[in-house]
Design an enzyme around this catalytic site. Sequence first.
Site, short mmCIF file in Angstrom:
data_model
loop_
_atom_site.label_atom_id
_atom_site.label_comp_id
_atom_site.label_asym_id
_atom_site.label_seq_id
_atom_site.Cartn_x
_atom_site.Cartn_y
_atom_site.Cartn_z
N CYS A 249 0.83 -1.21 0.00
CA CYS A 249 0.00 0.00 0.00
C CYS A 249 0.86 1.26 0.00
CB CYS A 249 -0.93 -0.02 1.21
SG CYS A 249 -1.83 1.52 1.49
N CYS B 214 0.17 3.52 2.98
CA CYS B 214 0.77 2.99 4.20
C CYS B 214 2.24 3.36 4.28
CB CYS B 214 0.61 1.47 4.26
SG CYS B 214 -1.10 0.89 4.26
#
Length: 347
Positions: A224, A227
Amino acid sequence: FAVLEDAARALRDECAFAYVDDRKLATQKGVPFPGIAVYTDHAGSFEVYSGPPAADGIRRFIRTSSLPLMGELSSQTFGKYVKAEVPIGLVFYGTDEQREQLAKELLPVARDFRGVVSIALVDARVYAKHAHLLNLEPQWPAFAIQNIQQRTKFQLPQDRPVSAAEVRRLVASFAEGKLAPHYKSEPVPSQNDGDVFRLVSKTFNEVAFDQTKDVLVLFYAPWCVHCKRMAPAYAELGRAMKGQAGLVVAHMDATANDVPSSDPELDVKGYPTVVLVRAGDNKIVRYQGNRSLASFTAFLQQHATRSLGPRGAPSDGAPNGYAPLGDAPAEGHDVGFSPKETRHIEL
C-alpha cells in the site's frame, strides 16, 4: 397475518406472497393451519416455517428456503446467500467430475442442516481468490464455513477428505458452538522491543484488549502506497511515546494476519486503517487525521483514557469524550466475489 405482511413488504422485490383462509385446503396440501409455506418450484415442493411468529425469523426462513439445497455460489448468487443471513458452507471443486460427485454426496448433509448452514458449490478455477481469503491452500476439493455477519471462518483441515462424514462432523460441531474460528497469523516475533510493537493475529486480543493500556493499532498492507507514506510519521510517534507505560503504539500486517474479533469497528476495509482501543472500556475510536506526528499526538490527547504525562511518567486520567466513528475507506476491501464473473480474471 400482520407479521407475514411485514415480511412481504420487506421482500416484495424478491418473492411473491399470497394467503389462503381455507383450513381444508391447507390440510390437503400438508401445511399446518395457520402456517407459512415457501414454494420454490412448479413441482409443488415446499418448506414449512416452524419458528416463532416474528418478522425477522420469517424473513430469514423465506430467504434461506429460496436458496437451492446445493446451489452454485458465484458473483451472481453471492448476494442472495448474504441476504439470507445464514453461515455459508463453501464446497470448492477443481473439476467438473469433482463437482458432480460432491453435489451428490453432500446433498443429505445440506438437507439436514438447512437453516443452520447453507451449503453451496464453488468453482475454484474461478474463485480461488475467495478460497485464499478463507485461508485455504489451492488444493481441491476443499470445504470451509464462512459466517459473514460475525466475520469468522472455519475450515475442514485440508489433510482430510471432503466427504459426507467429514463435512457432517464439521458442520455439526459448528452448529453446537464447539468449533473454534480459524485465523491466519504470522509467527509470534521472538523479539518485539522496537519503537512500534509488532502485532500478529495470535497476540492481537491479548495486547489490543489489555484494559490497563491504550493501544493504537495501524493496520497496513506491505504494497500500500498510502501505508508507506504514513510509516515514517507513525515510527516517529512510536519513538516519541516509547516511555509511556500506559500506551502501546502497534502495527499489524492485515494481509498476513486476520483480526480475531467480530467487533464491526475492527472490520478493516482499507489501508491504512488506524484505531485506538481505549484502556478501561476497550471502546474503539477510528483515527481520521493526517500523516503527521502532531495529528497523531492530538488524537491520543483527545481520546486516550490515560493522559499523556511526561515521557516515561504516564498518569491516570478520566476518560475523554468518545467521538463518533467514521467508515473505513472502501479501497482494498474484497470479499472475493465481484459483480462480474469471468474465467479470465481471478475475482
